[in-house]
Enzyme design. Structure first.
Site, PDB file in Angstrom:
ATOM      1  CE  LYS A  33       2.192   0.920 139.811  1.00  0.00           C
ATOM      2  NZ  LYS A  33       1.726  -0.350 140.401  1.00  0.00           N
ATOM      3  CG  ASP A  60      -0.140   2.434 143.481  1.00  0.00           C
ATOM      4  OD1 ASP A  60      -0.892   2.784 144.409  1.00  0.00           O
ATOM      5  OD2 ASP A  60      -0.152   1.294 142.975  1.00  0.00           O
ATOM      6  CE  LYS A  62      -1.979  -0.476 146.131  1.00  0.00           C
ATOM      7  NZ  LYS A  62      -0.848  -0.309 145.191  1.00  0.00           N
ATOM      8  CG  LEU A  63       0.520   7.973 151.001  1.00  0.00           C
ATOM      9  CD1 LEU A  63       0.384   9.485 150.952  1.00  0.00           C
ATOM     10  CD2 LEU A  63       1.919   7.559 151.389  1.00  0.00           C
ATOM     11  CG  ASP A  65       1.467   6.626 159.218  1.00  0.00           C
ATOM     12  OD1 ASP A  65       1.152   6.847 160.412  1.00  0.00           O
ATOM     13  OD2 ASP A  65       2.584   6.203 158.872  1.00  0.00           O
ATOM     14  CB  ILE A  66      -1.450   9.245 162.350  1.00  0.00           C
ATOM     15  CG1 ILE A  66      -0.102   9.928 162.088  1.00  0.00           C
ATOM     16  CG2 ILE A  66      -1.270   8.040 163.264  1.00  0.00           C
ATOM     17  CD1 ILE A  66       0.516  10.516 163.351  1.00  0.00           C
ATOM     18  N   PRO A  67      -3.453  10.782 160.327  1.00  0.00           N
ATOM     19  CG  PRO A  67      -5.656  11.364 160.874  1.00  0.00           C
ATOM     20  CD  PRO A  67      -4.482  10.573 161.381  1.00  0.00           C
ATOM     21  CD  GLN A  68      -0.648  17.405 160.021  1.00  0.00           C
ATOM     22  OE1 GLN A  68      -1.744  17.769 160.432  1.00  0.00           O
ATOM     23  NE2 GLN A  68      -0.119  17.876 158.890  1.00  0.00           N
ATOM     24  CB  THR A 119      -6.821  -6.275 141.811  1.00  0.00           C
ATOM     25  OG1 THR A 119      -5.431  -5.998 141.713  1.00  0.00           O
ATOM     26  CG2 THR A 119      -7.619  -5.035 141.437  1.00  0.00           C
ATOM     27  CD  GLN A 188      -3.311  -7.826 139.813  1.00  0.00           C
ATOM     28  OE1 GLN A 188      -4.142  -7.846 140.693  1.00  0.00           O
ATOM     29  NE2 GLN A 188      -2.502  -6.804 139.636  1.00  0.00           N
ATOM     30  N   GLY A 208       0.768  -3.128 133.640  1.00  0.00           N
ATOM     31  CA  GLY A 208       2.196  -3.329 133.848  1.00  0.00           C
ATOM     32  C   GLY A 208       2.766  -4.418 132.981  1.00  0.00           C
ATOM     33  NE  ARG A 209       2.631  -8.856 136.610  1.00  0.00           N
ATOM     34  CZ  ARG A 209       2.196  -9.543 137.650  1.00  0.00           C
ATOM     35  NH1 ARG A 209       2.799 -10.653 138.014  1.00  0.00           N
ATOM     36  NH2 ARG A 209       1.135  -9.135 138.326  1.00  0.00           N
TER      37      ARG A 209
END
Length: 230
Positions: A33, A60, A62-63, A65-68, A119, A188, A208-209
């Site tokens: 990732k 990763d 995590k988009l 925004d506006i659709p286009q 999370t 977390q 990860g960690r």
């Protein structure tokens, strides 16, 4: 055959640190990732060492925004060889539909998974945000929105995975917040062991960690895989 895929989170500040970690990590890790910190530091070039090693890439970002704009970002990521990427389910139906359509139009379509609830959030955080559902209810509701919009699956805590698996039998379920039973939970709030996450229906476990910071990353990754496959 593994019940789920292990994704190691390269949560490092730059390409130099990533390369050093890749030298330490075992060859049997197939998925990595790349998140916001590393991608913002290095841009798409940071993906090249992973592609040269034949690894699968989970981008990763995590988009949301506006659709286009999201659709354009999905196509650009696909052009860099990304296999899996994230959007925020709370971006709404139009955004999710544009993301799914953009992915389908790519020569090598990436899978898209929607973040339901981070999370790091708890019920108290939901109160602060004015959300009146429980964490589990929110996950299922946003999961319904994502799947009906053409998204391939969700990112979810292991504690919501069973509800999503029951509702969406064929969905990808990407689960962060994975720790061994005696591991440090860090920031977390909703963590789970690898075996618990798999039993709840997770298809991909993001770790990860516990691996990246281990004194022996090979042993740590091996232990995680063994627990996943109990």
């Amino acid at each position: 055959m593994n019940k789920a895929d292990l994704i190691v989170a390269l949560d490092v500040p730059n390409a130099e640190a990533m390369e050093a970690k890749l030298q330490e990590l075992p060859d049997f890790i197939e998925w990595y990732k790349v998140g916001l910190e590393l991608f913002c530091a290095e841009g798409p070039a940071v993906l090249e060492p992973l592609k040269k090693r034949g690894k699968k890439i989970f981008l990763d970002l995590k988009l949301h925004d506006i659709p286009q704009t999201v659709a354009n970002a999905v196509k650009t990521a696909a052009s860099h060889g990304v296999n899996l990427m994230t959007v925020h389910a709370i971006g709404g139906r139009a955004m999710l539909e544009h993301a799914a359509k953009a992915a389908a139009e790519c020569e090598h379509p990436p899978k898209i998974v929607a973040v339901t609830t981070l999370t790091s959030l708890s019920a108290d955080d939901f109160t602060d945000l004015g959300i009146n559902r429980t964490v589990s209810e929110q996950a299922v509701k946003l999961g319904e929105l994502a799947i009906s919009s053409g998204i391939d699956g969700m990112v979810t805590s292991a504690h919501e995975a069973q509800a999503l698996r029951d509702a969406f039998p064929d969905a990808l379920l990407v689960t962060p917040g994975i720790r061994m039973p005696d591991g440090d939970v860090g920031d977390q709030k909703r963590v789970a062991s690898p075996s618990f996450a798999v039993d709840q229906g997770a298809t991909h476990l993001v770790i990860g960690r516990p691996i990246m910071h281990a004194e022996d990353p090979v042993a740590a990754a091996t232990a995680m895989l063994e627990d996943m496959n109990k």
